[in-house]
Design an enzyme around this catalytic site. Structure first.
Site, PDB file in Angstrom:
ATOM      1  N   GLY A 135     -28.787 -16.208 -36.701  1.00  0.00           N
ATOM      2  CA  GLY A 135     -29.944 -18.012 -35.706  1.00  0.00           C
ATOM      3  C   GLY A 135     -30.894 -17.544 -34.868  1.00  0.00           C
ATOM      4  N   SER A 136     -31.722 -16.074 -35.552  1.00  0.00           N
ATOM      5  CA  SER A 136     -32.913 -16.035 -35.226  1.00  0.00           C
ATOM      6  C   SER A 136     -33.647 -16.654 -34.760  1.00  0.00           C
ATOM      7  CB  SER A 136     -32.739 -14.328 -35.209  1.00  0.00           C
ATOM      8  OG  SER A 136     -33.440 -14.149 -36.446  1.00  0.00           O
ATOM      9  N   ARG A 141     -20.451 -30.277 -54.164  1.00  0.00           N
ATOM     10  CA  ARG A 141     -21.351 -30.000 -53.874  1.00  0.00           C
ATOM     11  C   ARG A 141     -21.381 -31.283 -52.886  1.00  0.00           C
ATOM     12  NH1 ARG A 141     -24.065 -24.922 -52.995  1.00  0.00           N
ATOM     13  NH2 ARG A 141     -22.912 -23.657 -54.228  1.00  0.00           N
ATOM     14  N   MET A 179     -27.692 -20.445 -45.545  1.00  0.00           N
ATOM     15  CA  MET A 179     -27.186 -19.801 -47.222  1.00  0.00           C
ATOM     16  C   MET A 179     -26.503 -20.469 -48.156  1.00  0.00           C
ATOM     17  SD  MET A 179     -29.588 -17.279 -46.576  1.00  0.00           S
ATOM     18  CE  MET A 179     -29.045 -15.565 -47.550  1.00  0.00           C
ATOM     19  N   ARG A 180     -26.782 -21.443 -48.588  1.00  0.00           N
ATOM     20  CA  ARG A 180     -26.129 -22.281 -49.499  1.00  0.00           C
ATOM     21  C   ARG A 180     -27.210 -22.834 -50.477  1.00  0.00           C
ATOM     22  NH1 ARG A 180     -21.014 -24.309 -50.510  1.00  0.00           N
ATOM     23  NH2 ARG A 180     -22.297 -26.726 -51.262  1.00  0.00           N
ATOM     24  N   ILE A 181     -26.939 -23.372 -51.896  1.00  0.00           N
ATOM     25  CA  ILE A 181     -27.841 -23.676 -52.607  1.00  0.00           C
ATOM     26  C   ILE A 181     -27.878 -25.468 -52.309  1.00  0.00           C
ATOM     27  CG2 ILE A 181     -28.141 -24.503 -55.203  1.00  0.00           C
ATOM     28  CD1 ILE A 181     -27.535 -21.945 -55.064  1.00  0.00           C
ATOM     29  N   HIS A 230     -38.354 -17.339 -46.160  1.00  0.00           N
ATOM     30  CA  HIS A 230     -37.447 -16.769 -47.378  1.00  0.00           C
ATOM     31  C   HIS A 230     -38.774 -15.180 -46.226  1.00  0.00           C
ATOM     32  CE1 HIS A 230     -36.217 -15.206 -50.367  1.00  0.00           C
ATOM     33  NE2 HIS A 230     -36.863 -14.783 -50.974  1.00  0.00           N
ATOM     34  N   GLU A 233     -40.962 -13.326 -39.184  1.00  0.00           N
ATOM     35  CA  GLU A 233     -40.530 -14.900 -38.728  1.00  0.00           C
ATOM     36  C   GLU A 233     -40.772 -15.443 -38.189  1.00  0.00           C
ATOM     37  OE1 GLU A 233     -36.784 -14.367 -41.716  1.00  0.00           O
ATOM     38  OE2 GLU A 233     -37.789 -12.831 -42.529  1.00  0.00           O
TER      39      GLU A 233
HETATM   40  C1  GAR Z   1     -33.978 -14.269 -42.380  1.00  0.00           C
HETATM   41  O1  GAR Z   1     -34.565 -13.832 -42.665  1.00  0.00           O
HETATM   42  C2  GAR Z   1     -34.466 -15.520 -43.873  1.00  0.00           C
HETATM   43  O2  GAR Z   1     -35.446 -15.393 -43.770  1.00  0.00           O
HETATM   44  C3  GAR Z   1     -33.400 -15.490 -44.651  1.00  0.00           C
HETATM   45  O3  GAR Z   1     -31.827 -14.731 -43.893  1.00  0.00           O
HETATM   46  C4  GAR Z   1     -32.520 -14.354 -42.675  1.00  0.00           C
HETATM   47  C5  GAR Z   1     -31.776 -15.394 -41.677  1.00  0.00           C
HETATM   48  O4  GAR Z   1     -32.263 -14.642 -40.523  1.00  0.00           O
HETATM   49  N1  GAR Z   1     -32.915 -16.377 -45.023  1.00  0.00           N
HETATM   50  C6  GAR Z   1     -32.988 -16.505 -46.817  1.00  0.00           C
HETATM   51  O5  GAR Z   1     -32.480 -15.340 -47.422  1.00  0.00           O
HETATM   52  C7  GAR Z   1     -33.012 -17.681 -47.595  1.00  0.00           C
HETATM   53  N2  GAR Z   1     -33.423 -17.643 -48.682  1.00  0.00           N
HETATM   54  P1  GAR Z   1     -32.123 -15.881 -39.067  1.00  0.00           P
HETATM   55  O6  GAR Z   1     -30.156 -16.031 -38.854  1.00  0.00           O
HETATM   56  O7  GAR Z   1     -31.289 -14.872 -37.787  1.00  0.00           O
HETATM   57  O8  GAR Z   1     -32.843 -16.827 -38.353  1.00  0.00           O
END
Ligand code: GAR
Length: 216
Positions: free
Chosen positions: A13-14, A66, A91-93, A110, A175
């Site tokens: 969740g950053s 789903r 991380m779910r479709i 992403h 990001e």
């Molecule tokens: C981040 O790097 C985000 O871009 C990636 O997961 C990480 C989550 O980090 N997302 C994907 O790969 C989506 N396809 P976080 O929980 O610290 O924000």
């Protein structure tokens, strides 16, 4: 009035925290009303609670399909009053039905310069290919995975001594800069998705290339 936002997470969740902390400023045009995780143990839940945000767990393992999960997710988001959904390491479709309910109002981040490296293990693949520049993208979500129109990207150089962890950390810092910017533009109406699925800036110009932040 600030637009109400729900953030969906699965992990640390950053990015969620970057959005929450930016949105805490009085002049930010969006307000985070809920953080929802599909993973009960996601560490981002405690981070959100610490920042005073209402948290919800919707455990996907408790659903038969789903479609059933996404119906419940949609109902939960609606119950929070959210008008915008931000996927932040969710991380779910998602089913096309769910995505289509939020057309133009749902963003994703992403960790690559889309359309390169859709899917998982983006940094590992970029390093294996020997690219010299990678980065991250905030885009509108469409039914096809990691394929929606990009609003903003950050270009991050790959250093000669980078491993996957070091590169991921530098991209993650980028990001945290571009996601609050993209949400600001959406909440202010400065970017929107038109009926052809193309990005419109400031209500008129159609722009198919994203804004770029260059990270030195
Ligand atoms: C981040 O790097 C985000 O871009 C990636 O997961 C990480 C989550 O980090 N997302 C994907 O790969 C989506 N396809 P976080 O929980 O610290 O924000």
């Amino acid at each position: 009035m600030a637009k109400k936002v729900a953030i969906l997470i699965s992990g640390s969740g950053s990015n969620m925290q970057a959005l929450v902390q930016t949105a805490a400023a009085a002049d930010y045009p969006a307000e985070v009303v809920a953080v929802i995780s599909n993973i009960p143990s996601a560490t981002g839940l405690a981070r959100a609670a610490n920042d005073g945000i209402a948290t919800h767990v919707l455990d996907h393992t408790l659903f038969d399909s789903r479609e059933a999960y996404d119906d419940a997710l949609h109902a939960l988001i609606m119950s929070t009053g959210a008008e915008i959904v931000c996927l932040a390491g969710f991380m779910r479709i998602l089913t096309p039905e769910f995505v289509n309910r939020w057309t133009g109002q749902m963003l994703n981040i992403h960790p690559s310069l889309l359309p390169s490296y859709r899917g998982l293990h983006t940094h590992r693949r970029a390093l294996a290919d020997g690219v010299t520049i990678t980065g991250c993208t905030v885009h509108f979500v469409v039914p096809e995975l990691d394929a929606g129109p990009a609003i903003i990207q950050a270009a991050v150089p790959v250093l000669s001594n980078d491993d996957e962890k070091a590169l991921a950390a530098r991209v993650l810092a980028a990001e945290h800069q571009i996601y609050p910017q993209a949400l600001r533009w959406l909440a202010e109406g400065k970017v929107s998705l038109n009926s052809e699925g193309r990005i419109q800036r400031n209500g008129n110009a159609v722009v198919d290339t994203p804004s770029i932040l260059i990270v030195p």
